[in-house]
Design a protein around this motif. Sequence first.
Motif, short mmCIF file in Angstrom:
data_model
loop_
_atom_site.label_atom_id
_atom_site.label_comp_id
_atom_site.label_asym_id
_atom_site.label_seq_id
_atom_site.Cartn_x
_atom_site.Cartn_y
_atom_site.Cartn_z
N SER A 1 45.38 66.63 -16.60
CA SER A 1 46.54 67.39 -16.53
C SER A 1 47.47 67.18 -15.51
O SER A 1 48.71 66.98 -15.32
CB SER A 1 46.05 68.88 -16.48
OG SER A 1 45.29 68.99 -17.65
N GLN B 1 48.41 72.55 -21.57
CA GLN B 1 47.01 72.61 -21.85
C GLN B 1 46.79 74.16 -22.23
O GLN B 1 45.83 74.41 -23.13
CB GLN B 1 45.72 72.40 -20.49
CG GLN B 1 44.58 72.30 -20.90
CD GLN B 1 43.49 71.52 -20.11
OE1 GLN B 1 43.95 71.20 -18.76
NE2 GLN B 1 42.51 71.24 -20.23
N ASP C 1 48.50 67.67 -23.96
CA ASP C 1 47.27 67.93 -23.29
C ASP C 1 46.04 68.98 -23.64
O ASP C 1 46.32 69.99 -23.70
CB ASP C 1 47.94 68.54 -21.93
CG ASP C 1 46.72 68.62 -20.75
OD1 ASP C 1 45.55 68.28 -21.22
OD2 ASP C 1 47.00 68.72 -19.69
MG LIG Z 1 43.59 69.73 -17.96
#
Ligand SMILES: [Mg+2]
Length: 457
Positions: free
Chosen positions: A248, A291, A371
């Motif tokens: 990330s 994410q 993500d």
């Molecule tokens: Mg991540």
Amino acid sequence: MRTFVAEQLTAVFRIVILIAMSLYFMISMNVGMTAIATAPIPFILAYSIIFRKEMHEGFRRCDEEEGRVSSAVQENLTGVRVVRAFANEGRERDRFEKLNEKYTGMWVHMGHVIGKFFSTQDVLCGLQILLVTVFGAVFAVQGRMTSGEYVAFVAYNGMLSFPIRRLGRMLSEMAKAGVSMDRLAYVMNSEPEHDRPGAVDADMTGDIRFENVRFGYEEGHEIIKGVDFTVPHGTTLGILGSTGSGKSTLMLLLDKLYELPEGQGRITVGGVDIRDIRTEHLRRNIAMVLQEPYLFSRSIADNIAMAGDHMDLAEVEKAAQAACLTEAIDGFREGFNTFVGERGVTLSGGQKQRTAIARALTQDAPIMVLDDSLSAVDNQTDAKIRASLEERFGTATIIIISHRITTLSKADQVIVLEDGRITERGTPEELKTAGGVYQKIYEIQLGLREGGAAHGE
Ligand SMILES: [Mg+2]
Ligand SMILES: Nc1ncnc2c1ncn2[C@@H]1O[C@H](COP(=O)(O)OP(=O)(O)OP(=O)(O)O)[C@@H](O)[C@H]1O
């Protein structure tokens, strides 16, 4: 601060005029007596100023503690499901109780401090009045002042000592306002994002390159330890890696949500360093599905249509279709106008993710980043979404981070990230037999091998 300005600052004029007028009349009556009357004033003011420092410190601590108490409350309210799921009400209540008691204690302590200050100040002012009364009486008996003047002088002195005392209190209020001011200034003076002079709206349809990128959130703690890779335009890159390996982080760097410091490598798009690309332009051209999808307390349509100013419903529906969201939305009584509640509480995890994907799709950007955005949808939907992405984004560069091999299997290139370094790279076919982490996970997920690795699903 409002209280200070509204109640204290307006009193300043009155105080200044009162002091000036009283002094004027007192001097015109008797200079010697005025000297005696004003002699203790510097001490009284000096005392206030010294005390102000202590109070400033105390108020600051109280303010910070208040912040702790309110964030505890806020956290418990937004995280009420977690608290209840862990049957943690009692412990959380105790924690709040403790914080609150500490906070209360601080104010009680401040009460003592202020009490000490005010009473000492009153005594000092009282002594000043005593001084004037006694010396005035002596002066009057000695005939250096008529008894009429004496009475008038004592009255004017009263008018002088009131504003002096008030001035002291104002200093304490000022300490309080000063603390608020500091805390506000901390936010107001934080440096806004700004582009380099001469930042350009570069062409974003070029290759994405990471060149020896090193990055850490904190000084001396490197998270990304020299990462090199190229994503040719129009291809798909898959990133696999254990949790905390920095996947990330790489994407946040690409979107300039964290700035890559000078001398720590380069990230380029079409050969242009992203530091030299206008940030707004860069972000408009990267459709990023973070994410943790964040939804706002608005309707689903509004949540999807966030990227544009005036998006028509047809566009929103098209994006929802591509993100395999239409079916779910059709099931809602109010369809696209369904209100999703704070942070999207009324949606399932997978619905939230797909809403976030649809939102990114409306951006129609040449670069798309997902993500771990398909983690909460089933394999079938995952495949459907990827197929529609492919169809829609034949020409886009796509970066997919995932723990699921099937999600990565269609990528043109996969890199495996371990502890901030690339440990494997190649096509999914090559990696399947490369004997590394990819192969291991591939076999676990295919059921060829017993689980137990960090990636096992
Ligand atoms: Mg991540
Ligand atoms: N804002 C932050 N401040 C400090 N450290 C951070 C911050 N965000 C992430 N980290 C740390 O950086 C490391 C890499 O985090 P990152 O989110 O990039 O991992 P990841 O590979 O995406 O993991 P996951 O698969 O769990 O999403 C972790 O050790 C994490 O603790």
